[in-house]
Design a protein around this motif. Structure first.
Motif, PDB file in Angstrom:
ATOM      1  N   SER A 179       0.831  -1.191   0.000  1.00 42.27           N
ATOM      2  CA  SER A 179       0.000   0.000   0.000  1.00 42.27           C
ATOM      3  C   SER A 179       0.875   1.254   0.000  1.00 42.27           C
ATOM      4  O   SER A 179       1.862   1.322   0.708  1.00 42.27           O
ATOM      5  N   PHE A 199       1.508   5.469   0.300  1.00 41.51           N
ATOM      6  CA  PHE A 199       1.014   6.584   1.089  1.00 41.51           C
ATOM      7  C   PHE A 199       0.981   7.859   0.264  1.00 41.51           C
ATOM      8  O   PHE A 199       1.977   8.262  -0.324  1.00 41.51           O
ATOM      9  N   ARG A 255      -0.073  11.863   0.659  1.00 36.99           N
ATOM     10  CA  ARG A 255      -0.430  12.887   1.646  1.00 36.99           C
ATOM     11  C   ARG A 255      -1.610  13.711   1.153  1.00 36.99           C
ATOM     12  O   ARG A 255      -1.651  14.136   0.002  1.00 36.99           O
ATOM     13  N   SER A 293      -7.135  20.194   5.392  1.00 34.58           N
ATOM     14  CA  SER A 293      -7.311  19.385   6.592  1.00 34.58           C
ATOM     15  C   SER A 293      -8.233  20.131   7.539  1.00 34.58           C
ATOM     16  O   SER A 293      -8.498  21.314   7.377  1.00 34.58           O
ATOM     17  N   GLY A 294      -8.738  19.443   8.510  1.00 34.22           N
ATOM     18  CA  GLY A 294      -9.618  20.082   9.475  1.00 34.22           C
ATOM     19  C   GLY A 294     -11.086  19.918   9.134  1.00 34.22           C
ATOM     20  O   GLY A 294     -11.448  19.289   8.138  1.00 34.22           O
ATOM     21  N   ASN A 295     -11.904  20.487   9.977  1.00 31.97           N
ATOM     22  CA  ASN A 295     -13.353  20.315   9.858  1.00 31.97           C
ATOM     23  C   ASN A 295     -14.063  21.651   9.920  1.00 31.97           C
ATOM     24  O   ASN A 295     -13.546  22.610  10.460  1.00 31.97           O
ATOM     25  N   SER A 351     -15.810  17.230   7.344  1.00 33.50           N
ATOM     26  CA  SER A 351     -14.394  17.279   7.000  1.00 33.50           C
ATOM     27  C   SER A 351     -14.212  18.138   5.760  1.00 33.50           C
ATOM     28  O   SER A 351     -14.930  17.993   4.773  1.00 33.50           O
ATOM     29  N   PRO A 382      -6.169  10.148  -0.686  1.00 31.09           N
ATOM     30  CA  PRO A 382      -5.862  10.560   0.689  1.00 31.09           C
ATOM     31  C   PRO A 382      -6.772   9.911   1.732  1.00 31.09           C
ATOM     32  O   PRO A 382      -6.457   9.929   2.915  1.00 31.09           O
ATOM     33  N   LEU A 383      -7.901   9.347   1.288  1.00 29.26           N
ATOM     34  CA  LEU A 383      -8.823   8.743   2.258  1.00 29.26           C
ATOM     35  C   LEU A 383      -8.693   7.230   2.301  1.00 29.26           C
ATOM     36  O   LEU A 383      -8.919   6.600   3.330  1.00 29.26           O
ATOM     37  N   ARG A 417      -6.701   6.728   8.201  1.00 32.80           N
ATOM     38  CA  ARG A 417      -6.582   7.986   7.461  1.00 32.80           C
ATOM     39  C   ARG A 417      -7.861   8.822   7.613  1.00 32.80           C
ATOM     40  O   ARG A 417      -7.812  10.037   7.723  1.00 32.80           O
ATOM     41  N   ALA A 445      -8.515  12.428   9.205  1.00 31.37           N
ATOM     42  CA  ALA A 445      -9.179  13.486   8.437  1.00 31.37           C
ATOM     43  C   ALA A 445     -10.354  14.059   9.205  1.00 31.37           C
ATOM     44  O   ALA A 445     -10.698  15.228   9.057  1.00 31.37           O
ATOM     45  N   LYS A 470       3.318   2.488   7.599  1.00 27.85           N
ATOM     46  CA  LYS A 470       3.993   3.058   6.436  1.00 27.85           C
ATOM     47  C   LYS A 470       2.957   3.546   5.409  1.00 27.85           C
ATOM     48  O   LYS A 470       3.137   4.593   4.786  1.00 27.85           O
ATOM     49  N   ILE A 506      -0.311   4.202   6.146  1.00 28.42           N
ATOM     50  CA  ILE A 506      -1.188   5.203   6.768  1.00 28.42           C
ATOM     51  C   ILE A 506      -0.523   6.575   6.731  1.00 28.42           C
ATOM     52  O   ILE A 506      -1.174   7.596   6.558  1.00 28.42           O
ATOM     53  N   GLY A 507       0.792   6.574   6.893  1.00 27.58           N
ATOM     54  CA  GLY A 507       1.528   7.827   7.015  1.00 27.58           C
ATOM     55  C   GLY A 507       1.752   8.139   8.493  1.00 27.58           C
ATOM     56  O   GLY A 507       0.824   7.992   9.296  1.00 27.58           O
ATOM     57  N   ASP A 512       1.980  10.832  10.203  1.00 23.96           N
ATOM     58  CA  ASP A 512       1.139  11.868  10.810  1.00 23.96           C
ATOM     59  C   ASP A 512      -0.175  11.307  11.314  1.00 23.96           C
ATOM     60  O   ASP A 512      -0.619  11.601  12.414  1.00 23.96           O
TER      61      ASP A 512
END
Lengths: 289, 414
Positions: free
Chosen positions: A117, A119, A121, A127-129, A138, A209-210, B246, B250, B271, B273-274, B276
């Protein structure tokens, strides 16, 4: 009440992801009649292109979107030219051919990039809600929802308000007569297929990203995409949007009332019933073929 | 199935005959003697190199192969080299059984190392029991099994949870939210967790299972928001775990107030997931890559040198590695002219060894005494061990089932 609102948003978010995945298929399958089983792999390619652009060129998910669209559309264009174009008169063979293409793409990524898998970013600025009372949304999901709506509008304009769209609709209605009027049906089909593939690529970029980015990620998604297109009705973009919304919200409701496993079963059962009574979907297009 | 078994056995007699030049005595002498005949010692590696579970099993294969080659480089066992025979069962349980049969019958392996999932182990189980061979299984699993032909190198529920649960309840609170994939492992772990929580006065606010590969957790996250648990107790595996972590991040749920404690999240998942998104959450396992022992330093160094500087070791690949050394140590106790799987097993029982995680021991019930730890993930993708068991924990595969015990004589019911 809080749960209902939050769940309605979750449903909307699921719907937007479904819509964005299904739109490309709605064009390829819904208008051209090609049953493209490699659609999930186009989504996967989009995700991996995003990963590559982020890792090697340092681009964010959002800045990478146009490049991802072009890259995956190019792959789609080549596949159409080399394989699919020869099979327009043999719809059953396209199923086998595109399935094979899907497997080849999957294995190529597995061999070239690796099976683990990857990654990617998510964009920092999203980011944030946003919180309105008890409703928590989100930012990234809001972005995906708006983006999918924008793509829907752009696609609809392309199909109904441009010369290309008019040619495409003409070719869909009657290829022979259209060619008599000087429309290059072959070219129209190639561009349409490439556009559909490009949309799938964008879908892949937006969901990385999700979700988890792996070579097999497309296999499950293509099923969802077909469900949406069939429920919506072939050839109808608005039908696709309505079906995505319906399936997203119903899944959200079922998964909170029962649970995700049974919810999924209930949704599938519901779709079977719907197809039984409306075999051509919710909004079948009235084009004569 | 019957027909296939018949063919398998017929094939065995055939290959045995061929190997010994079709002589009659070889056919009559039976399976027992065939083992030590060769100049080297054949061992099977049965990890999927293709298909869905290849992502993880590849690392197990790599770790086990590295151990074999290290042993060979150091001169082998009794001057004989270990010969690794590699089969790829392609993530399909039926193929595992088939290839295990091939390794045990045709290749006369004295032991086979393999499997990540319970489904594949259970497919091999009848084969290894029928041939009275030895299957070395490195993965943590749900317990409730007591074969005399499987060496279990991973943790069972009591080894993962006994130190974890009291610590969770004390530090975060009594309200636990259980989330797992829908299959046997999460259900058995949650079953044991409920027993522990009962004694600790804890409470399960919600228990739910999502399908394998499920990737949209917005409903789950909404429910977590509504239920306001103190801890999320996760047995999600693979891609589901990655997607969940993730999306949890979020949604900006705070690991300091509501941490996810996973029994399955290792360096591999982190790894993907990251760092952060994984930072601040917990995993319970007997081994983390950051473990500070000389054995682990050597293991990690060699692994990175072989497979690349960005490769990671984790709690299953560690077991895949040390099990090969347990096998070697057992062989050394035996007379080289007379090696058989059951003798290896009997020699291995009670043996202790310094593994990367600490000094481990093989129980008469063929499970392994381990050193449970709780690690908190850091943003660099490594875990910081914040709780370590003061003593080595005994494996009790039937801990959740009073009246049943796995012993050196198999399962005993009282």
């Amino acid at each position: 009440m809080d749960v209902v609102l939050n769940q309605a948003f979750a449903g909307l978010s699921m719907a937007s992801i479904l819509l964005i995945i299904a739109l490309g298929l709605a064009i390829i399958y819904g208008t051209m009649g090609v049953i493209n089983l490699a659609h999930g792999e186009f989504v996967m390619l989009g995700a991996y292109t995003t990963w590559a652009l982020q890792n090697h060129a340092g681009l964010g998910v959002v800045t990478a979107l146009p490049l991802v669209f072009v890259a995956v559309a190019a792959v789609g264009w080549i596949i159409e030219k080399v394989i699919v174009q020869r099979l327009y008169t043999r719809p059953l063979d396209t199923i086998l051919a595109t399935w094979g293409i899907g497997i080849i793409l999957q294995q190529a990524v597995r061999l070239g990039v690796g099976a683990e898998s990857r990654f990617v970013r998510g964009p920092q600025w999203l980011s944030g809600n946003i919180e309105i009372g008890a409703l928590v949304m989100s930012n990234y999901r809001i972005f995906v929802i708006s983006f999918s709506l924008a793509i829907l509008v752009v696609t609809w304009l392309l199909m109904t308000r441009t010369e290309f769209g008019m040619k495409l609709r003409a070719v869909i209605q009657n290829r022979g007569i259209s060619e008599c009027y000087g429309i290059e049906a072959k070219k129209v089909y190639s561009v349409t297929f490439a556009y559909g593939a490009g949309l799938a690529g964008i879908a892949g970029a937006l969901i990385t990203p999700l979700f988890s980015t792996i070579p097999t990620m497309g296999t499950g998604l293509v099923v969802d995409a077909f469900l949406v297109v069939i429920v919506g009705g072939l050839g109808s973009l608005m039908g696709t949007a309505a079906a995505a919304l319906l399936i997203g919200e119903v899944t959200a409701i079922f998964s909170i009332v029962i649970n995700d496993t049974l919810g999924r079963i209930a949704v599938l059962a519901g779709i079977i019933l719907l197809i039984r009574f409306r075999p051509r979907g919710l909004f079948p297009s009235d084009i004569r073929r | 199935m019957k027909r296939r078994e018949f063919l398998g056995q017929a094939g065995a007699v055939g290959t045995m005959g061929l190997a010994s030049g079709l002589s009659v005595p070889a056919l009559l002498s039976g399976v027992g003697r065939a083992y030590a005949a060769a100049d080297d010692i054949p061992v099977g590696l049965l990890f999927s190199l293709t298909g869905a579970v290849a992502v993880v099993e590849h690392t197990l294969h790599d770790a086990a192969l590295m151990a074999i080659e290290e042993i060979n480089a150091a001169g082998g066992v009794h001057g004989k080299q270990l010969r690794a025979i590699i089969e790829d069962p392609a993530s399909d349980p039926a193929t595992y059984a088939d290839r295990a049969r091939r390794l045990m019958i045709r290749d006369k392996c004295v032991s086979v190392f393999g499997s990540y999932t319970s489904a594949s182990r259970q497919a091999v189980l009848p084969v290894t029991e029928q041939r009275d061979n030895l299957y070395w299984y490195p993965t943590l699993y749900e317990g409730r099994e007591c074969s005399r032909n499987v060496m279990y190198g991973g943790a069972v529920p009591n080894q993962q949870q006994d130190i974890l649960l009291p610590w969770l309840v004390e530090n975060f609170g009594k309200k636990i939210y259980m989330i797992g994939n829908n299959y046997v492992y999460p259900k058995e772990e949650n079953n044991y967790c409920r027993i522990l929580l009962n004694d600790l006065g804890g409470e399960v606010v919600h228990e739910e299972y999502v399908p394998m590969g499920h990737s949209d957790f917005s409903s789950v996250i909404n429910r977590i928001r509504a239920e306001k648990p103190d801890v999320i107790f996760s047995t999600l595996v693979g891609d589901s775990d990655v997607a969940f972590a993730r999306q949890y991040r979020a949604a900006e749920l705070d690991p300091e107030k509501m941490p996810v404690c996973s029994l399955t999240r290792s360096e591999i998942e982190v790894k993907a997931i990251g760092g952060d998104a994984a930072a601040g959450h917990f995993s319970s396992a007997p081994y983390f890559m950051s473990n500070d022992t000389p054995e682990n330093q050597k293991f990690v160094e060699n692994y990175k040198a072989r497979y690349g500087a960005d490769s990671v070791t984790h709690f299953v690949s560690e077991a895949a590695y040390f099990q090969v050394y347990q096998f070697k140590a057992a062989l050394e106790k035996l007379d080289p002219a007379n090696i058989s799987p059951t003798e290896i097993r009997d020699a291995a029982v009670g043996m202790s060894m310094l593994a990367p995680q600490g000094e481990i021991l093989i129980d008469p019930n063929l499970h392994t005494h381990l050193w449970p730890k709780v690690g908190q993930w850091q943003s660099d993708g490594q875990a910081k061990v914040i709780l370590q068991s003061e003593e080595r924990i005994t494996p009790k595969p039937y801990a959740a089932y009073p009246g049943q015990q796995c012993t050196g004589d198999g399962l005993v019911k009282s």
